[in-house]
Design an enzyme around this catalytic site. Sequence first.
Site, PDB file in Angstrom:
ATOM      1  N   HIS A 193       0.867  -1.179   0.000  1.00 23.42           N
ATOM      2  CA  HIS A 193       0.000   0.000   0.000  1.00 23.42           C
ATOM      3  C   HIS A 193       0.913   1.240   0.000  1.00 23.42           C
ATOM      4  CE1 HIS A 193      -3.506   2.333   0.220  1.00 23.42           C
ATOM      5  NE2 HIS A 193      -3.983   2.021   1.413  1.00 23.42           N
ATOM      6  N   GLN A 212      -0.361   4.775   1.056  1.00 21.39           N
ATOM      7  CA  GLN A 212      -0.517   4.915   2.500  1.00 21.39           C
ATOM      8  C   GLN A 212       0.831   5.207   3.148  1.00 21.39           C
ATOM      9  OE1 GLN A 212      -3.541   4.623   4.394  1.00 21.39           O
ATOM     10  NE2 GLN A 212      -2.144   5.581   5.851  1.00 21.39           N
ATOM     11  N   ASP A 252      -3.076  -1.751  12.362  1.00 26.18           N
ATOM     12  CA  ASP A 252      -4.021  -1.845  11.243  1.00 26.18           C
ATOM     13  C   ASP A 252      -5.023  -2.928  11.635  1.00 26.18           C
ATOM     14  OD1 ASP A 252      -5.276  -1.823   8.758  1.00 26.18           O
ATOM     15  OD2 ASP A 252      -3.625  -2.799   7.681  1.00 26.18           O
ATOM     16  N   CYS A 257      -3.951   3.362   9.616  1.00 29.07           N
ATOM     17  CA  CYS A 257      -4.291   3.769   8.241  1.00 29.07           C
ATOM     18  C   CYS A 257      -5.783   4.011   8.074  1.00 29.07           C
ATOM     19  CB  CYS A 257      -3.803   2.713   7.262  1.00 29.07           C
ATOM     20  SG  CYS A 257      -4.489   1.074   7.608  1.00 29.07           S
TER      21      CYS A 257
HETATM   22  N1   CP Z   1      -6.355   3.683   4.400  1.00 33.42           N
HETATM   23  C1   CP Z   1      -7.017   3.401   3.265  1.00 33.42           C
HETATM   24  O1   CP Z   1      -6.442   3.019   2.227  1.00 33.42           O
HETATM   25  O2   CP Z   1      -8.347   3.620   3.347  1.00 33.42           O
HETATM   26  P1   CP Z   1      -9.441   3.168   2.264  1.00 33.42           P
HETATM   27  O3   CP Z   1      -9.445   1.674   2.262  1.00 33.42           O
HETATM   28  O4   CP Z   1     -10.726   3.762   2.751  1.00 33.42           O
HETATM   29  O5   CP Z   1      -9.033   3.712   0.918  1.00 33.42           O
HETATM   30  N1  NVA Z   2      -4.645  -4.006   5.582  1.00 28.51           N
HETATM   31  C1  NVA Z   2      -5.909  -3.397   5.241  1.00 28.51           C
HETATM   32  C2  NVA Z   2      -5.714  -1.964   4.884  1.00 28.51           C
HETATM   33  C3  NVA Z   2      -6.955  -1.203   4.509  1.00 28.51           C
HETATM   34  C4  NVA Z   2      -6.671   0.213   4.122  1.00 28.51           C
HETATM   35  C5  NVA Z   2      -6.565  -4.168   4.108  1.00 28.51           C
HETATM   36  O1  NVA Z   2      -5.866  -4.572   3.165  1.00 28.51           O
HETATM   37  O2  NVA Z   2      -7.771  -4.387   4.161  1.00 28.51           O
END
Ligand code: CP
Ligand code: NVA
Length: 325
Positions: free
Chosen positions: A141, A144, A237, A277
């Site tokens: 990600h 992020q 997270d 996040c």
């Molecule tokens: N933190 C994040 O990526 O949030 P969303 O899943 O809402 O985009």
């Molecule tokens: N680790 C989480 C982050 C969401 C922004 C997921 O992948 O669902």
Amino acid sequence: MYAVAPAPTNPLAGRSLLSVEELAAGELAWLVRLARYLKAAPVHEHRALLRGRTLALLFEKPSLRTRVSFEVAMQHLGGQTLFAAGGEFLIGTRESPEDAAQVLSRYVDAIVVRTHAHEPLIQFANAASVPVINGLSAYAHPCQALADVLTIEERFGALGGLTIAYLGDGRNNVAYSLAQACVMLGARVHVGAPNSHRPSEATLAALNALGEPAGGSARAFADPVRAVRGADVIYTDVWTSMGEERYRERNDAMLRPYAVTPELVGYAQPHAIFMHCLPAHRGEEVSPGVIDGAQSAVFDQAENRLHAQKALLVALLTDAKGMPQ
Ligand code: CP
Ligand code: NVA
């Protein structure tokens, strides 16, 4: 005679960003500087930068922050977006990721993809002739992580020498991208997780190699108190990421000792900040008293998604002339 335009000096122009380790440490640091500059500028001052450009957002999983912050970023920079949700771009059966990427490259100037497995995203990006940005895959990600290091830098001035403690699922996308970005900028990363959820030895070795030039390092601890002791930042997270719902019960049981409670925060530095996040599950990975308390930075962090992604769009889609270097 025509004047010859100087060659663009922006090393990120035209590139994709699928994971943090694709960036040189200097490029990562520059993106953060650019984000701080754009954050401080009046909102519409840079409206000409992406005028007439279109960003496609192709999302195979739900999103609030990533979707909306990219849409607003493009509005602020004078461009436009189109959003499409569903499962037919990368993992669908209608056409190959390569064909979809080549077609979309004829219509739009850049593409953000949120998807499941990382491999089809690489295939997609390799076939695209426009920049592709990973808006979250099972592996990474990076957007992020950009916002995360921006937030930490704003609070502490620099990451060098800080200790960032990440508690919970130490194998997920957010943990991995955060750890990469932090070690590249010279921080010590402590992952607090049970054996089932800690980064592999190979991953830790790769993180240590990545951090070595800047003095950054990564270690894993089974004891959450040892992970958090003396930390400047505590990060967590959700225990179960999107697409992993079949493991929810197991994760809840195994990660419960790694919940970020006021008691655990008490082992960190008094000035420590709490980061997440989002979306968050109060009473699971974090206590309400922590995420809603004075040490929480989560809404600054969420806001910084916008500023970090503006910087990324400017870096990938323009020559960045007139921007800080
Ligand atoms: N933190 C994040 O990526 O949030 P969303 O899943 O809402 O985009
Ligand atoms: N680790 C989480 C982050 C969401 C922004 C997921 O992948 O669902």
